[in-house]
Enzyme design. Sequence first.
Site, short mmCIF file in Angstrom:
data_model
loop_
_atom_site.label_atom_id
_atom_site.label_comp_id
_atom_site.label_asym_id
_atom_site.label_seq_id
_atom_site.Cartn_x
_atom_site.Cartn_y
_atom_site.Cartn_z
N CYS A 279 -5.80 -24.02 4.13
CA CYS A 279 -6.56 -23.16 5.05
C CYS A 279 -6.37 -23.63 6.50
O CYS A 279 -6.60 -24.80 6.83
CB CYS A 279 -8.04 -23.18 4.67
SG CYS A 279 -9.10 -22.43 5.91
N HIS B 268 -11.34 -17.93 6.00
CA HIS B 268 -12.38 -18.95 6.21
C HIS B 268 -13.36 -18.25 7.14
O HIS B 268 -12.97 -17.84 8.26
CB HIS B 268 -11.77 -20.22 6.83
CG HIS B 268 -12.75 -21.34 7.07
ND1 HIS B 268 -12.54 -22.63 6.61
CD2 HIS B 268 -13.93 -21.37 7.72
CE1 HIS B 268 -13.56 -23.40 6.98
NE2 HIS B 268 -14.41 -22.65 7.67
N HIS C 77 -15.60 -24.84 3.61
CA HIS C 77 -14.69 -23.71 3.39
C HIS C 77 -15.40 -22.62 2.59
O HIS C 77 -15.49 -22.68 1.37
CB HIS C 77 -13.41 -24.14 2.66
CG HIS C 77 -12.48 -22.99 2.45
ND1 HIS C 77 -11.59 -22.57 3.40
CD2 HIS C 77 -12.34 -22.13 1.40
CE1 HIS C 77 -10.93 -21.51 2.96
NE2 HIS C 77 -11.38 -21.22 1.73
N ASP D 169 -9.90 -18.86 20.25
CA ASP D 169 -8.89 -18.12 19.48
C ASP D 169 -7.53 -18.29 20.18
O ASP D 169 -7.44 -18.19 21.40
CB ASP D 169 -9.27 -16.64 19.43
CG ASP D 169 -8.51 -15.87 18.37
OD1 ASP D 169 -9.15 -15.36 17.44
OD2 ASP D 169 -7.27 -15.75 18.50
N ASN E 100 -14.81 -10.03 10.32
CA ASN E 100 -14.11 -9.30 9.25
C ASN E 100 -14.31 -10.00 7.92
O ASN E 100 -14.26 -11.24 7.86
CB ASN E 100 -12.61 -9.23 9.56
CG ASN E 100 -12.29 -8.33 10.73
OD1 ASN E 100 -12.74 -7.18 10.77
ND2 ASN E 100 -11.53 -8.83 11.68
N GLY F 277 -9.20 -6.47 6.90
CA GLY F 277 -9.07 -6.80 8.32
C GLY F 277 -9.17 -8.29 8.60
O GLY F 277 -9.00 -8.72 9.73
N HIS G 152 -15.58 -16.61 9.78
CA HIS G 152 -15.65 -16.84 11.23
C HIS G 152 -16.27 -15.65 11.94
O HIS G 152 -16.04 -14.51 11.55
CB HIS G 152 -14.27 -17.15 11.82
CG HIS G 152 -13.22 -16.15 11.45
ND1 HIS G 152 -12.58 -16.17 10.23
CD2 HIS G 152 -12.70 -15.10 12.12
CE1 HIS G 152 -11.71 -15.18 10.16
NE2 HIS G 152 -11.77 -14.49 11.30
N THR H 209 -7.73 -11.84 8.55
CA THR H 209 -6.42 -12.49 8.42
C THR H 209 -6.54 -13.97 8.06
O THR H 209 -5.59 -14.56 7.55
CB THR H 209 -5.59 -12.33 9.71
OG1 THR H 209 -6.33 -12.87 10.80
CG2 THR H 209 -5.27 -10.88 9.99
N HIS I 189 -16.32 -13.76 15.58
CA HIS I 189 -15.61 -13.64 16.85
C HIS I 189 -16.65 -13.43 17.95
O HIS I 189 -17.52 -12.57 17.81
CB HIS I 189 -14.71 -12.40 16.86
CG HIS I 189 -13.58 -12.42 15.89
ND1 HIS I 189 -12.29 -12.75 16.25
CD2 HIS I 189 -13.52 -12.13 14.56
CE1 HIS I 189 -11.48 -12.66 15.19
NE2 HIS I 189 -12.21 -12.28 14.15
P1 5GP Z 1 -9.53 -12.27 11.61
O1 5GP Z 1 -8.29 -11.42 11.74
O2 5GP Z 1 -9.53 -13.02 10.28
O3 5GP Z 1 -10.81 -11.54 11.84
O4 5GP Z 1 -9.47 -13.33 12.76
C1 5GP Z 1 -8.69 -14.49 12.70
C2 5GP Z 1 -8.48 -14.98 14.11
O5 5GP Z 1 -7.99 -16.31 14.03
C3 5GP Z 1 -7.48 -14.17 14.93
O6 5GP Z 1 -8.10 -13.63 16.08
C4 5GP Z 1 -6.37 -15.17 15.25
O7 5GP Z 1 -5.85 -15.01 16.55
C5 5GP Z 1 -7.07 -16.51 15.08
N1 5GP Z 1 -6.18 -17.59 14.65
C6 5GP Z 1 -5.29 -17.55 13.63
N2 5GP Z 1 -4.66 -18.75 13.51
C7 5GP Z 1 -5.19 -19.55 14.46
C8 5GP Z 1 -4.94 -20.91 14.83
O8 5GP Z 1 -4.11 -21.62 14.26
N3 5GP Z 1 -5.66 -21.40 15.89
C9 5GP Z 1 -6.59 -20.66 16.54
N4 5GP Z 1 -7.25 -21.24 17.55
N5 5GP Z 1 -6.85 -19.37 16.21
C10 5GP Z 1 -6.16 -18.83 15.19
ZN ZN Z 2 -11.10 -23.30 5.28
#
Ligand code: 5GP
Ligand code: ZN
Length: 147
Positions: free
Chosen positions: A10, A101, A52, A36, A92, A96, A103, A98, A105
């Site tokens: 992860c 884990h 996690h 981010d 998300n 949606g 989180h 990605t 925003h």
């Molecule tokens: P999701 O698409 O799951 O809602 O948001 C995941 C977020 O994690 C995205 O906005 C993406 O830019 C951010 N992200 C993905 N990989 C990394 C990383 O290695 N470091 C940081 N700081 N952000 C990440």
């Molecule tokens: Zn994790």
Amino acid sequence: MRSLNMKEDCIFCKILNKQLSSYQIFENQEIMAFLDNRPLFPGHTLVIPKVHIETIFELEDHLAQKLFQASKHIAIAVKKAMGAEGIFIGNNNVIGQTVPHFHLHVVPRNKGDGLKGFFWPRNPYSTEQEISETQLKIQNVLKGLNI
Ligand code: 5GP
Ligand code: ZN
């Protein structure tokens, strides 16, 4: 230090145990927040639990409260620090999502900032009856949850 609550592959667990670097904003015993790396706008921050947990469906209430409280404080800080007019807080789950884990925003917003992604297509109810049935379906499930 590796914890039992982390998942080997992860990305966010790797950030938590410092295998991957990040620009950290906040940390306490249960929560960490960092910038981010592909921000919608500068200051876009992710707030995560240190265990996690993949989605909101597995998130315990006490941790949900703490994550939202931390996000509120971070929202105040991001708004002021970035000179933003407003803040969007979003999360998300599965679709949606990605990074699996959990989180939140925290995204600074300004009038006319061009963020089109949140102009979602709307799907109106066809009838008053459909609205009432939907209300009842959700209320019935909620009653069974003992909350
Ligand atoms: P999701 O698409 O799951 O809602 O948001 C995941 C977020 O994690 C995205 O906005 C993406 O830019 C951010 N992200 C993905 N990989 C990394 C990383 O290695 N470091 C940081 N700081 N952000 C990440
Ligand atoms: Zn994790």
